[in-house]
Design an enzyme around this catalytic site. Structure first.
Site, mmCIF file in Angstrom:
data_model
loop_
_atom_site.group_PDB
_atom_site.id
_atom_site.type_symbol
_atom_site.label_atom_id
_atom_site.label_comp_id
_atom_site.label_asym_id
_atom_site.label_seq_id
_atom_site.Cartn_x
_atom_site.Cartn_y
_atom_site.Cartn_z
ATOM 1 N N ASP A 13 3.054 12.585 1.803
ATOM 2 C CA ASP A 13 2.821 11.153 1.344
ATOM 3 C C ASP A 13 4.468 10.706 1.843
ATOM 4 O O ASP A 13 5.286 11.401 2.074
ATOM 5 C CB ASP A 13 3.621 12.498 0.080
ATOM 6 C CG ASP A 13 3.741 11.253 -0.951
ATOM 7 O OD1 ASP A 13 3.975 11.730 -2.606
ATOM 8 O OD2 ASP A 13 4.151 9.897 -0.890
ATOM 9 N N ILE A 14 4.122 9.553 2.033
ATOM 10 C CA ILE A 14 4.605 8.484 2.501
ATOM 11 C C ILE A 14 6.288 8.687 2.032
ATOM 12 O O ILE A 14 7.201 7.844 2.536
ATOM 13 C CB ILE A 14 4.498 6.717 3.499
ATOM 14 C CG1 ILE A 14 4.878 6.527 4.311
ATOM 15 C CG2 ILE A 14 3.769 6.150 2.030
ATOM 16 C CD1 ILE A 14 4.415 5.086 4.817
ATOM 17 N N ASN A 27 -0.557 -6.230 -1.022
ATOM 18 C CA ASN A 27 -1.681 -7.454 -1.077
ATOM 19 C C ASN A 27 -1.237 -8.783 -1.063
ATOM 20 O O ASN A 27 0.180 -9.217 -1.377
ATOM 21 C CB ASN A 27 -2.591 -7.206 -2.650
ATOM 22 C CG ASN A 27 -1.825 -7.308 -4.282
ATOM 23 O OD1 ASN A 27 -1.070 -7.941 -4.108
ATOM 24 N ND2 ASN A 27 -2.127 -6.169 -4.619
ATOM 25 N N ASP A 37 -0.186 0.709 -2.716
ATOM 26 C CA ASP A 37 1.036 0.192 -3.009
ATOM 27 C C ASP A 37 1.063 0.616 -4.878
ATOM 28 O O ASP A 37 2.098 0.509 -4.830
ATOM 29 C CB ASP A 37 0.671 -0.741 -3.585
ATOM 30 C CG ASP A 37 1.079 -2.166 -3.241
ATOM 31 O OD1 ASP A 37 0.765 -3.574 -3.041
ATOM 32 O OD2 ASP A 37 2.318 -1.810 -2.038
ATOM 33 N N SER A 124 -5.142 -0.865 5.539
ATOM 34 C CA SER A 124 -6.558 -0.722 5.542
ATOM 35 C C SER A 124 -7.953 -0.140 4.994
ATOM 36 O O SER A 124 -8.832 -0.581 4.788
ATOM 37 C CB SER A 124 -6.668 -2.243 6.559
ATOM 38 O OG SER A 124 -6.169 -3.460 6.362
ATOM 39 N N THR A 125 -7.234 0.816 4.771
ATOM 40 C CA THR A 125 -8.385 2.235 5.450
ATOM 41 C C THR A 125 -8.378 2.467 4.048
ATOM 42 O O THR A 125 -9.245 3.636 4.133
ATOM 43 C CB THR A 125 -7.914 2.873 6.580
ATOM 44 O OG1 THR A 125 -6.768 3.462 5.864
ATOM 45 C CG2 THR A 125 -7.631 2.550 7.923
ATOM 46 N N GLY A 126 -7.988 1.883 3.144
ATOM 47 C CA GLY A 126 -8.828 2.771 1.451
ATOM 48 C C GLY A 126 -9.105 1.606 0.880
ATOM 49 O O GLY A 126 -10.469 1.774 1.273
ATOM 50 N N VAL A 127 -8.468 1.074 -0.174
ATOM 51 C CA VAL A 127 -9.281 0.069 -0.555
ATOM 52 C C VAL A 127 -9.893 -1.267 0.322
ATOM 53 O O VAL A 127 -11.042 -1.570 -0.199
ATOM 54 C CB VAL A 127 -8.362 -0.495 -1.464
ATOM 55 C CG1 VAL A 127 -8.535 -1.620 -1.782
ATOM 56 C CG2 VAL A 127 -8.078 0.291 -1.938
ATOM 57 N N TYR A 128 -9.662 -1.245 0.675
ATOM 58 C CA TYR A 128 -9.552 -2.566 2.028
ATOM 59 C C TYR A 128 -10.914 -2.245 2.840
ATOM 60 O O TYR A 128 -11.724 -2.787 4.064
ATOM 61 C CB TYR A 128 -8.319 -3.373 2.325
ATOM 62 C CG TYR A 128 -8.006 -4.539 1.600
ATOM 63 C CD1 TYR A 128 -8.107 -4.511 0.573
ATOM 64 C CD2 TYR A 128 -6.788 -4.933 2.373
ATOM 65 C CE1 TYR A 128 -7.819 -5.261 -0.692
ATOM 66 C CE2 TYR A 128 -5.899 -5.670 1.700
ATOM 67 C CZ TYR A 128 -6.271 -5.999 0.198
ATOM 68 O OH TYR A 128 -5.877 -7.155 -0.552
HETATM 69 N N1 APR Z 1 0.853 7.980 1.878
HETATM 70 C C1 APR Z 1 0.292 7.914 2.998
HETATM 71 N N2 APR Z 1 -0.282 7.303 2.911
HETATM 72 C C2 APR Z 1 -1.586 7.310 1.252
HETATM 73 C C3 APR Z 1 -0.651 7.044 0.317
HETATM 74 C C4 APR Z 1 0.676 8.457 0.403
HETATM 75 N N3 APR Z 1 2.040 8.380 -0.305
HETATM 76 N N4 APR Z 1 -1.706 7.189 -0.570
HETATM 77 C C5 APR Z 1 -2.327 6.580 0.183
HETATM 78 N N5 APR Z 1 -2.249 6.818 1.482
HETATM 79 C C6 APR Z 1 -3.152 6.274 2.472
HETATM 80 C C7 APR Z 1 -5.053 6.090 2.049
HETATM 81 O O1 APR Z 1 -5.460 7.057 2.495
HETATM 82 C C8 APR Z 1 -5.109 5.139 3.016
HETATM 83 O O2 APR Z 1 -5.363 5.989 4.054
HETATM 84 O O3 APR Z 1 -2.976 4.949 2.311
HETATM 85 C C9 APR Z 1 -4.153 4.169 3.660
HETATM 86 C C10 APR Z 1 -4.195 3.233 2.515
HETATM 87 O O4 APR Z 1 -4.594 2.992 1.517
HETATM 88 P P1 APR Z 1 -4.577 2.149 0.288
HETATM 89 O O5 APR Z 1 -3.371 2.450 -0.121
HETATM 90 O O6 APR Z 1 -6.112 1.624 -0.735
HETATM 91 O O7 APR Z 1 -4.712 0.203 0.516
HETATM 92 P P2 APR Z 1 -5.114 -0.514 1.568
HETATM 93 O O8 APR Z 1 -6.858 0.265 2.233
HETATM 94 O O9 APR Z 1 -4.437 -1.132 2.861
HETATM 95 O O10 APR Z 1 -5.778 -1.870 0.530
HETATM 96 C C11 APR Z 1 -4.643 -2.902 -0.127
HETATM 97 O O11 APR Z 1 -5.302 -2.019 -2.312
HETATM 98 O O12 APR Z 1 -4.174 -1.118 -3.107
HETATM 99 C C12 APR Z 1 -4.348 -2.628 -3.046
HETATM 100 O O13 APR Z 1 -2.948 -4.099 -3.541
HETATM 101 C C13 APR Z 1 -3.687 -3.512 -2.514
HETATM 102 O O14 APR Z 1 -5.025 -5.205 -2.302
HETATM 103 C C14 APR Z 1 -4.479 -3.821 -1.863
HETATM 104 C C15 APR Z 1 -5.215 -3.212 -0.871
#
Ligand code: APR
Length: 188
Positions: A13-14, A27, A37, A124-128
């Site tokens: 957990d970062i 975002n 975020d 960008s590897t989560g929601v994006y």
């Molecule tokens: N520690 C480390 N990595 C994390 C943690 C954490 N606590 N929580 C999530 N992640 C990882 C996810 O597994 C993913 O690999 O961070 C990466 C980015 O995931 P997202 O948070 O979904 O962000 P992203 O894909 O960059 O999309 C950004 O999503 O949350 C909204 O406001 C944000 O609109 C923006 C978009």
């Protein structure tokens, strides 16, 4: 003699890591969203929230591929770097260049603030929805190629939560041979 730069891979957990700067996947509004975020904004508290509202008012937010810096509030860091990565569409909309820019701009902002240790999520590897292999190649390639040019940033920590990202980063980092770089891969 210049101190050797360091890169560390951690699965965890970062928001729990005490570093000078934590990078969040933001975002364009900088006002918080879902995913990481949401957690960063919740844990950082009102002072950071206020700073983001000010940035939003003054600059209208932050374009994709760029980054802004605020205080870290209640998080164990001095700064939060709000990095706005690209949403993955089909790879034909400059997504790779924008992801490269956001890592490069976040590092540059960190060095301006005299940050020595900085932690990055896999932007960008989560929601994006950015493909994790390509995102990992871009993240590591951009950071390793620019890190030698910075005066202050000495240690970059890649902090991933899921096993796929960890595997991607572990495979890529384990292949790197660079006598000027110390690479630490923390076992999960
Ligand atoms: N520690 C480390 N990595 C994390 C943690 C954490 N606590 N929580 C999530 N992640 C990882 C996810 O597994 C993913 O690999 O961070 C990466 C980015 O995931 P997202 O948070 O979904 O962000 P992203 O894909 O960059 O999309 C950004 O999503 O949350 C909204 O406001 C944000 O609109 C923006 C978009």
């Amino acid at each position: 003699m210049n101190k050797r730069k360091q890169v560390t891979l951690i699965r965890g957990d970062i928001t729990k890591l005490a570093v000078d700067a934590i990078v969040t996947s933001a975002n364009k509004s900088l006002l918080g969203g879902g995913g990481l975020d949401y957690v960063i904004h919740k844990k950082a508290g009102m002072l950071m929230k206020q700073a983001c509202i000010e940035l939003n008012k003054r600059k209208g937010g932050c374009p994709t591929g760029q980054a802004e810096v605020t205080i870290a509030g209640d998080l164990p860091a001095q700064y939060i770097i709000h990095a706005v990565g690209p949403r993955w569409l089909d790879g034909q909309h400059n997504e790779a260049d924008l992801l490269c820019s956001v890592y490069s701009n976040a590092l540059s902002k960190a060095d301006e603030m005299k940050v020595q240790t900085i932690s990055f999520p896999s932007i960008s590897t989560g929601v994006y929805g950015f493909p994790k292999q390509l995102a990992g190649e871009i993240a590591i390639g951009t950071v390793l190629s620019t890190l030698p040019h910075y005066s202050f940033v000495g240690h970059v920590l890649f902090v991933v939560q899921d096993s796929e990202n960890y595997q991607v980063y572990q495979d890529l980092l384990s292949k790197i041979v660079d006598e000027n770089l110390i690479i630490n891969i923390e076992e999960t």
